[in-house]
Design an enzyme around this catalytic site. Structure first.
Site, PDB file in Angstrom:
ATOM      1  N   CYS A   1      35.726 -58.982  63.395  1.00  0.00           N
ATOM      2  CA  CYS A   1      34.589 -59.150  62.481  1.00  0.00           C
ATOM      3  C   CYS A   1      33.575 -60.187  62.964  1.00  0.00           C
ATOM      4  CB  CYS A   1      35.070 -59.499  61.078  1.00  0.00           C
ATOM      5  SG  CYS A   1      36.209 -58.287  60.416  1.00  0.00           S
TER       6      CYS A   1
ATOM      7  N   HIS B   1      29.191 -62.521  57.344  1.00  0.00           N
ATOM      8  CA  HIS B   1      30.039 -61.330  57.437  1.00  0.00           C
ATOM      9  C   HIS B   1      30.369 -60.876  56.021  1.00  0.00           C
ATOM     10  CE1 HIS B   1      33.147 -58.551  58.234  1.00  0.00           C
ATOM     11  NE2 HIS B   1      34.134 -59.356  57.903  1.00  0.00           N
TER      12      HIS B   1
ATOM     13  N   ASN C   1      33.619 -53.784  53.813  1.00  0.00           N
ATOM     14  CA  ASN C   1      33.705 -54.601  55.030  1.00  0.00           C
ATOM     15  C   ASN C   1      33.625 -53.668  56.245  1.00  0.00           C
ATOM     16  OD1 ASN C   1      34.524 -56.141  57.208  1.00  0.00           O
ATOM     17  ND2 ASN C   1      36.221 -57.132  56.141  1.00  0.00           N
TER      18      ASN C   1
HETATM   19  O1  UT7 Z   1      37.043 -59.048  57.743  1.00  0.00           O
HETATM   20  C1  UT7 Z   1      37.987 -60.043  57.935  1.00  0.00           C
HETATM   21  C2  UT7 Z   1      38.001 -60.939  56.824  1.00  0.00           C
HETATM   22  N1  UT7 Z   1      38.817 -60.410  55.732  1.00  0.00           N
HETATM   23  C3  UT7 Z   1      38.723 -61.016  54.596  1.00  0.00           C
HETATM   24  O2  UT7 Z   1      37.923 -61.909  54.454  1.00  0.00           O
HETATM   25  C4  UT7 Z   1      39.675 -60.666  53.472  1.00  0.00           C
HETATM   26  C5  UT7 Z   1      40.099 -61.916  52.795  1.00  0.00           C
HETATM   27  N2  UT7 Z   1      40.958 -61.739  51.643  1.00  0.00           N
HETATM   28  C6  UT7 Z   1      40.518 -61.191  50.493  1.00  0.00           C
HETATM   29  O3  UT7 Z   1      39.367 -60.782  50.406  1.00  0.00           O
HETATM   30  C7  UT7 Z   1      41.449 -61.166  49.307  1.00  0.00           C
HETATM   31  O4  UT7 Z   1      42.592 -61.945  49.601  1.00  0.00           O
HETATM   32  C8  UT7 Z   1      41.884 -59.732  48.907  1.00  0.00           C
HETATM   33  C9  UT7 Z   1      40.704 -58.988  48.321  1.00  0.00           C
HETATM   34  C10 UT7 Z   1      42.417 -58.992  50.099  1.00  0.00           C
HETATM   35  C11 UT7 Z   1      42.974 -59.795  47.846  1.00  0.00           C
HETATM   36  O5  UT7 Z   1      42.501 -60.527  46.713  1.00  0.00           O
HETATM   37  P1  UT7 Z   1      43.439 -61.615  46.012  1.00  0.00           P
HETATM   38  O6  UT7 Z   1      42.688 -62.167  44.881  1.00  0.00           O
HETATM   39  O7  UT7 Z   1      43.916 -62.557  47.086  1.00  0.00           O
HETATM   40  O8  UT7 Z   1      44.597 -60.720  45.440  1.00  0.00           O
HETATM   41  P2  UT7 Z   1      46.175 -60.789  45.750  1.00  0.00           P
HETATM   42  O9  UT7 Z   1      46.458 -60.384  47.135  1.00  0.00           O
HETATM   43  O10 UT7 Z   1      46.672 -62.125  45.286  1.00  0.00           O
HETATM   44  O11 UT7 Z   1      46.744 -59.696  44.766  1.00  0.00           O
HETATM   45  C12 UT7 Z   1      46.705 -59.873  43.350  1.00  0.00           C
HETATM   46  C13 UT7 Z   1      47.340 -58.677  42.680  1.00  0.00           C
HETATM   47  C14 UT7 Z   1      48.721 -58.333  43.233  1.00  0.00           C
HETATM   48  O12 UT7 Z   1      49.539 -57.921  42.152  1.00  0.00           O
HETATM   49  P3  UT7 Z   1      50.614 -58.930  41.511  1.00  0.00           P
HETATM   50  O13 UT7 Z   1      51.519 -59.326  42.637  1.00  0.00           O
HETATM   51  O14 UT7 Z   1      49.806 -60.085  40.983  1.00  0.00           O
HETATM   52  O15 UT7 Z   1      51.253 -58.107  40.463  1.00  0.00           O
HETATM   53  C15 UT7 Z   1      48.451 -57.133  44.106  1.00  0.00           C
HETATM   54  O16 UT7 Z   1      49.558 -56.276  44.245  1.00  0.00           O
HETATM   55  O17 UT7 Z   1      46.536 -57.513  42.862  1.00  0.00           O
HETATM   56  C16 UT7 Z   1      47.343 -56.433  43.356  1.00  0.00           C
HETATM   57  N3  UT7 Z   1      46.511 -55.585  44.202  1.00  0.00           N
HETATM   58  C17 UT7 Z   1      45.812 -54.539  43.733  1.00  0.00           C
HETATM   59  N4  UT7 Z   1      45.690 -54.012  42.507  1.00  0.00           N
HETATM   60  C18 UT7 Z   1      44.881 -52.940  42.358  1.00  0.00           C
HETATM   61  C19 UT7 Z   1      46.279 -55.717  45.538  1.00  0.00           C
HETATM   62  N5  UT7 Z   1      45.429 -54.760  45.949  1.00  0.00           N
HETATM   63  C20 UT7 Z   1      45.127 -54.013  44.841  1.00  0.00           C
HETATM   64  C21 UT7 Z   1      44.291 -52.899  44.642  1.00  0.00           C
HETATM   65  N6  UT7 Z   1      44.212 -52.412  43.385  1.00  0.00           N
HETATM   66  N7  UT7 Z   1      43.576 -52.339  45.632  1.00  0.00           N
END
Ligand code: UT7
Length: 325
Positions: free
Chosen positions: A119, A252, A282
């Site tokens: 990225c 980005h 992204n």
């Molecule tokens: O290009 C390179 C750079 N990449 C990035 O910058 C990505 C950086 N990271 C992020 O943008 C975020 O960490 C994410 C968007 C990937 C995830 O967001 P988050 O607020 O960190 O969520 P999380 O991983 O803590 O997940 C929270 C909950 C989980 O459920 P539980 O364990 O709380 O029950 C996940 O299983 O959300 C759930 N979850 C979803 N639910 C519905 C994860 N993905 C999904 C989904 N739909 N697509």
């Protein structure tokens, strides 16, 4: 007298197929994968993304973006001295996407190569082109970010497959005695390789390892917020400027929350941040030039303004380019 690299023209291309979060959620539901528009919007700011057709390769997207940038710059492909494509999703293992783009543009002879910094790829490519222009060896460069991440997504993994899209963006740089690129800053730290990677690779006629994207989202999130502020400040310091000098932040486009947090640290209001992640998702190395071209074409970015471009991605890699448009 210092030679600067000035942006002569920009261009971009998005594949025809557009999926809203609701469209994607409906497709995923058929495979038993549960997600929702609400979750995607709240956690990422993404509302839609584009996916390339099966017949398209990264070189096709890149060529479309390049044609538009050439037209905007008012030059022909034969006038290019250099072509660099930033991509992690090339058409083939080799040759490079850049050589394919060169051929598709109907030209030959100038150096053409790919840069792989995920990225941050466009920031790396722009910095390399700027160095070659400053050295005097190149007068006009085509720099492209082009990706088809839909080919490396695991559509059974809802934590990653809702985040990415396909597209390409391009700029034409030209040597000038008028300020263009003012400062650049690049970094990498390979100890973070496992938090964002596609571990599979071609091996003796097959694929060894899992050829889909793996990400520890929270680890990436924390790292991104820190390094994006650091690299922006490093470029500003090199140019003897402060955050108050930036007219537009073009980060980005991975997650609106990362972008908002970076803007806050740089004391910039939300209306000074170019946001396309809502419509593109992204698109990795394509995200910054896609956002740049969008804001140039809709008239937000004007000649003479100061832009901060910055990226972070797998590797880990990160960096920034501060420029006068
Ligand atoms: O290009 C390179 C750079 N990449 C990035 O910058 C990505 C950086 N990271 C992020 O943008 C975020 O960490 C994410 C968007 C990937 C995830 O967001 P988050 O607020 O960190 O969520 P999380 O991983 O803590 O997940 C929270 C909950 C989980 O459920 P539980 O364990 O709380 O029950 C996940 O299983 O959300 C759930 N979850 C979803 N639910 C519905 C994860 N993905 C999904 C989904 N739909 N697509």
């Amino acid at each position: 007298m210092r030679i600067y690299s000035r942006i002569l023209g920009t261009g971009s291309y998005l594949p025809e197929k557009r999926l809203t979060n609701a469209d994607l959620a409906a497709e995923l539901a058929q495979q038993g994968v549960e997600t929702s528009d609400d979750w995607i919007v709240e956690r990422t700011g993404i509302r839609a993304r584009h996916f390339a057709a099966d017949t398209q390769g990264s070189s096709d997207l890149a060529t479309e973006a390049a044609r538009k940038a050439l037209t905007a710059a008012g030059i022909s492909a034969d006038e290019l001295d250099l072509i660099i494509v930033a991509t992690s999703t090339p058409d083939m293992v080799f040759p490079s996407v850049a050589t394919m783009v060169q051929h598709k543009l109907g030209t030959a002879g100038c150096p053409a190569f790919d840069v792989q910094a995920v990225c941050s790829g466009f920031i790396y490519a722009l910095t390399i082109a700027d160095s070659m222009i400053q050295s005097g060896s190149v007068k006009r460069a085509l720099v492209i970010g082009s990706e088809i991440f839909s080919r490396i997504l695991d559509f059974k993994d809802r934590t990653t497959c809702v985040l990415f899209g396909d597209g390409a963006g391009a700029v034409i740089l030209e040597a000038s005695d008028q300020p263009g690129i003012l400062a650049t800053d690049l970094h990498a730290d390979g100890k973070y390789k496992d938090i964002l990677c596609v571990p599979g690779h071609v091996n003796r006629g097959g694929i060894l390892g899992d050829p889909v994207l793996k990400m520890d989202g929270q680890a990436v999130f924390k790292l991104a917020v820190g390094v994006l502020e650091e690299t922006a400040r490093a470029s500003l310091a090199k140019a003897n400027m402060t955050d108050a000098d930036i007219d537009w932040l073009i980060p980005h486009q991975a997650n609106i929350r990362i972008m908002q947090s970076t803007a806050k640290k740089l004391k910039m209001t939300a209306d000074k941040v170019v946001v396309t992640v809502d419509q593109h998702g992204n698109t990795s190395a394509a995200s910054i030039p896609l956002a740049l071209d969008t804001a140039v074409r809709d008239g937000r970015i004007q000649r003479g303004q100061t832009l901060m471009l910055e990226g972070v991605g797998g590797g880990f890699t990160w960096g920034s380019v501060l420029l006068r448009y």
